[in-house]
Design a protein around this motif. Structure first.
Motif, PDB file in Angstrom:
ATOM      1  N   HIS A 120       0.662  -1.807  -0.042  1.00  0.00           N
ATOM      2  CA  HIS A 120       0.708  -0.548   0.020  1.00  0.00           C
ATOM      3  C   HIS A 120       0.749   1.015  -0.291  1.00  0.00           C
ATOM      4  N   LYS A 121       0.119   2.336  -0.944  1.00  0.00           N
ATOM      5  CA  LYS A 121       1.092   3.275  -0.972  1.00  0.00           C
ATOM      6  C   LYS A 121       0.197   4.648  -1.222  1.00  0.00           C
ATOM      7  N   ASP A 122      -1.541   4.494   0.370  1.00  0.00           N
ATOM      8  CA  ASP A 122      -2.652   4.783  -0.180  1.00  0.00           C
ATOM      9  C   ASP A 122      -1.744   6.425   0.990  1.00  0.00           C
ATOM     10  N   SER A 123      -2.616   7.180   0.184  1.00  0.00           N
ATOM     11  CA  SER A 123      -2.586   9.142   1.366  1.00  0.00           C
ATOM     12  C   SER A 123      -2.885   8.613   2.422  1.00  0.00           C
ATOM     13  N   ALA A 124      -2.397   9.701   3.643  1.00  0.00           N
ATOM     14  CA  ALA A 124      -3.161   8.990   4.637  1.00  0.00           C
ATOM     15  C   ALA A 124      -4.441   9.939   4.958  1.00  0.00           C
ATOM     16  N   ASN A 125      -5.086   9.973   4.189  1.00  0.00           N
ATOM     17  CA  ASN A 125      -6.674  10.554   4.696  1.00  0.00           C
ATOM     18  C   ASN A 125      -8.046   9.533   3.613  1.00  0.00           C
ATOM     19  N   VAL A 126      -6.991   9.097   3.030  1.00  0.00           N
ATOM     20  CA  VAL A 126      -7.831   8.674   2.272  1.00  0.00           C
ATOM     21  C   VAL A 126      -9.207   6.952   2.828  1.00  0.00           C
ATOM     22  N   SER A 127     -10.100   7.831   2.523  1.00  0.00           N
ATOM     23  CA  SER A 127     -11.695   6.824   3.126  1.00  0.00           C
ATOM     24  C   SER A 127     -10.777   5.126   3.196  1.00  0.00           C
ATOM     25  N   LYS A 128     -11.156   4.595   4.361  1.00  0.00           N
ATOM     26  CA  LYS A 128     -11.616   2.820   3.721  1.00  0.00           C
ATOM     27  C   LYS A 128     -12.140   2.648   3.423  1.00  0.00           C
ATOM     28  N   LYS A 129     -13.331   3.227   2.388  1.00  0.00           N
ATOM     29  CA  LYS A 129     -13.956   2.860   1.326  1.00  0.00           C
ATOM     30  C   LYS A 129     -13.471   2.813   0.266  1.00  0.00           C
ATOM     31  N   ALA A 130     -12.009   3.703  -0.146  1.00  0.00           N
ATOM     32  CA  ALA A 130     -11.334   3.789  -1.076  1.00  0.00           C
ATOM     33  C   ALA A 130     -10.523   2.241  -1.174  1.00  0.00           C
ATOM     34  N   LYS A 131     -10.131   2.866   0.148  1.00  0.00           N
ATOM     35  CA  LYS A 131      -9.115   1.157   0.175  1.00  0.00           C
ATOM     36  C   LYS A 131      -9.440  -0.144  -0.073  1.00  0.00           C
ATOM     37  N   ASP A 132     -10.851   0.030   0.363  1.00  0.00           N
ATOM     38  CA  ASP A 132     -11.496  -1.265   0.513  1.00  0.00           C
ATOM     39  C   ASP A 132     -11.212  -1.988  -1.178  1.00  0.00           C
ATOM     40  N   THR A 133     -11.727  -0.428  -1.986  1.00  0.00           N
ATOM     41  CA  THR A 133     -12.219  -0.699  -3.287  1.00  0.00           C
ATOM     42  C   THR A 133     -11.431  -1.269  -4.033  1.00  0.00           C
ATOM     43  N   VAL A 134     -10.096  -0.538  -4.130  1.00  0.00           N
ATOM     44  CA  VAL A 134      -8.744  -1.290  -4.776  1.00  0.00           C
ATOM     45  C   VAL A 134      -7.670  -2.718  -4.258  1.00  0.00           C
ATOM     46  N   ILE A 135      -8.900  -3.320  -2.605  1.00  0.00           N
ATOM     47  CA  ILE A 135      -8.328  -3.775  -2.269  1.00  0.00           C
ATOM     48  C   ILE A 135      -8.562  -5.351  -3.128  1.00  0.00           C
ATOM     49  N   GLN A 136     -10.208  -5.483  -3.038  1.00  0.00           N
ATOM     50  CA  GLN A 136     -10.734  -5.909  -3.804  1.00  0.00           C
ATOM     51  C   GLN A 136     -10.689  -6.108  -5.666  1.00  0.00           C
ATOM     52  N   GLU A 137     -10.210  -5.248  -5.602  1.00  0.00           N
ATOM     53  CA  GLU A 137     -10.465  -4.711  -7.408  1.00  0.00           C
ATOM     54  C   GLU A 137      -8.808  -6.222  -7.803  1.00  0.00           C
ATOM     55  N   ILE A 138      -7.551  -6.099  -7.166  1.00  0.00           N
ATOM     56  CA  ILE A 138      -6.735  -6.802  -6.966  1.00  0.00           C
ATOM     57  C   ILE A 138      -6.871  -8.571  -6.861  1.00  0.00           C
ATOM     58  N   ILE A 139      -7.935  -8.385  -5.777  1.00  0.00           N
ATOM     59  CA  ILE A 139      -7.855  -9.760  -5.166  1.00  0.00           C
ATOM     60  C   ILE A 139      -8.846  -9.890  -6.963  1.00  0.00           C
ATOM     61  N   ASN A 140      -9.565  -9.813  -7.034  1.00  0.00           N
ATOM     62  CA  ASN A 140     -10.344  -9.646  -8.784  1.00  0.00           C
ATOM     63  C   ASN A 140      -9.822 -10.198  -9.238  1.00  0.00           C
ATOM     64  N   ASP A 141      -8.300  -9.550 -10.018  1.00  0.00           N
ATOM     65  CA  ASP A 141      -7.666  -9.297 -10.933  1.00  0.00           C
ATOM     66  C   ASP A 141      -6.802 -10.541 -11.038  1.00  0.00           C
ATOM     67  N   ILE A 142      -6.128 -11.135  -9.842  1.00  0.00           N
ATOM     68  CA  ILE A 142      -5.270 -12.068  -9.208  1.00  0.00           C
ATOM     69  C   ILE A 142      -6.038 -13.537  -9.660  1.00  0.00           C
ATOM     70  N   SER A 143      -7.410 -13.507  -8.540  1.00  0.00           N
ATOM     71  CA  SER A 143      -8.343 -14.599  -8.971  1.00  0.00           C
ATOM     72  C   SER A 143      -8.568 -14.558 -10.148  1.00  0.00           C
ATOM     73  N   GLN A 144      -8.510 -13.331 -11.125  1.00  0.00           N
ATOM     74  CA  GLN A 144      -8.918 -14.039 -12.621  1.00  0.00           C
ATOM     75  C   GLN A 144      -7.701 -14.367 -13.471  1.00  0.00           C
ATOM     76  N   CYS A 145      -6.956 -13.857 -13.266  1.00  0.00           N
ATOM     77  CA  CYS A 145      -5.355 -14.848 -13.663  1.00  0.00           C
ATOM     78  C   CYS A 145      -4.896 -15.733 -13.163  1.00  0.00           C
ATOM     79  N   VAL A 146      -5.354 -16.255 -12.583  1.00  0.00           N
ATOM     80  CA  VAL A 146      -5.131 -17.632 -11.816  1.00  0.00           C
ATOM     81  C   VAL A 146      -6.462 -18.504 -12.510  1.00  0.00           C
ATOM     82  N   PHE A 147      -7.584 -18.624 -12.246  1.00  0.00           N
ATOM     83  CA  PHE A 147      -8.408 -19.059 -13.008  1.00  0.00           C
ATOM     84  C   PHE A 147      -8.238 -18.837 -14.536  1.00  0.00           C
ATOM     85  N   THR A 148      -7.973 -17.603 -15.146  1.00  0.00           N
ATOM     86  CA  THR A 148      -7.312 -18.708 -16.668  1.00  0.00           C
ATOM     87  C   THR A 148      -6.330 -19.247 -16.899  1.00  0.00           C
TER      88      THR A 148
END
Length: 305
Positions: free
Chosen positions: A225-253
């Motif tokens: 993570h290289k998040d800025s100090a005041n970014v919301s938890k919602k934004a952090k959770d969104t990018v984490i889920q997007e990465i998990i989705n992409d990793i999962s797609q790589c494994v599946f494919t």
């Protein structure tokens, strides 16, 4: 102050990091306004008469050079990995000032709100005619140095551009091999039936997501993570889920591509970076005592008849 960005105090400055982690940018807000003094002249006057008193006050809200330099030194101590520090006044917007006259901890008279001069000194100039209770309270405060009688309220807001910044850069071979279809022996239904080999089904995309999520939870897969100090938890959770989705797609494919041979993969590197920007607003409002910023003797000198 209230609703401040994440930061720290250095004397009468509030400092906070701006931008992604490691950006070297910091901002500050002064924390204590004062009656302006130019040379030996206090920018405050009370023209007193039997019937009324005309009050004129000029207030500034600024940081002195020595304190700014001290803040830079403190930032260097807190962030030794940074080679350069960029410290500037925060973009405090829509700033107004209200002068309150108080008695028994209650506001009995207000002047303002008025717009300030802006981010040079946030200067506010007040002038009004006081009568009865407010006149008595102000005269007494400047004669005796009593605190809490004359207060200034600064009100405004900050808007910071924050960013959730996350990256995965790792090897997915372990996860692929664990999920790969395999040949297993299955016994026939009859008593004398021979065993025969069957291929286990390939994992679904959801099964890949579950496996990747567990690997991240167990820290066998690491998201940086290289998040800025005041970014919301919602934004952090969104990018984490997007990465998990992409990793999962790589494994599946990959498993879909090579089938049972995916169990023999020795290395499968993957790099995924996701960011999400957002604007975060901080509403700041604070009341400060003014009489306490000048000496009692100077307070008496302010009163003219």
């Amino acid at each position: 102050m209230n609703n401040l960005p994440i930061g720290f105090y250095v004397d009468n400055l509030y400092c906070f990091p701006v931008g992604p982690s490691g950006s070297q940018r910091f901002c500050y807000l002064p924390t204590t306004p004062r009656i302006e003094v130019l040379g030996n002249e206090v920018k405050a006057r009370i023209l007193n008469s039997d019937d009324a008193a005309v009050l004129a006050l000029q207030i500034v809200w600024e940081a002195d050079t020595d304190t700014i330099e001290k803040a830079k030194s403190e930032i260097k101590n807190r962030y030794p990995e940074l080679s350069f520090i960029n410290l500037s006044l925060a973009d405090f917007r829509g700033v107004t000032a209200t002068l309150n006259i108080n008695k028994n901890d209650k506001v009995i008279y207000s002047i303002g709100p008025i717009n300030t001069s802006g981010p040079d000194m946030f200067r506010a100039a007040f002038q009004d005619t006081l009568k009865s209770a407010e006149k008595e309270a102000v005269l007494n405060a400047f004669n005796t140095g009593e605190s809490g009688v004359i207060t200034i309220v600064y009100d405004g807001y900050l808007k910071l551009n924050e960013i959730a910044d996350a990256e995965f850069d790792g090897d997915l071979a372990t996860e692929i091999k664990a999920l790969a279809p395999r040949e297993v022996e299955e016994k026939g239904k009859g008593f004398f039936s021979k065993k025969h080999k069957i291929l286990t089904p390939s994992p679904s995309l959801q099964e890949c997501k579950d496996a990747v999520g567990k690997a991240i939870e167990n820290k066998s897969l690491i998201i940086q993570h290289k998040d800025s100090a005041n970014v919301s938890k919602k934004a952090k959770d969104t990018v984490i889920q997007e990465i998990i989705n992409d990793i999962s797609q790589c494994v599946f494919t990959k498993i879909e591509e090579v089938g049972k041979n995916s169990q023999y993969i020795s290395s499968y590197c993957c790099r995924i970076k996701k960011t999400k920007a957002e604007s975060v607003k901080f509403n700041l409002k604070k009341s400060y005592d003014l009489v306490g910023t000048i000496s009692e003797s100077r307070g008496r000198d302010i009163i003219e008849k």
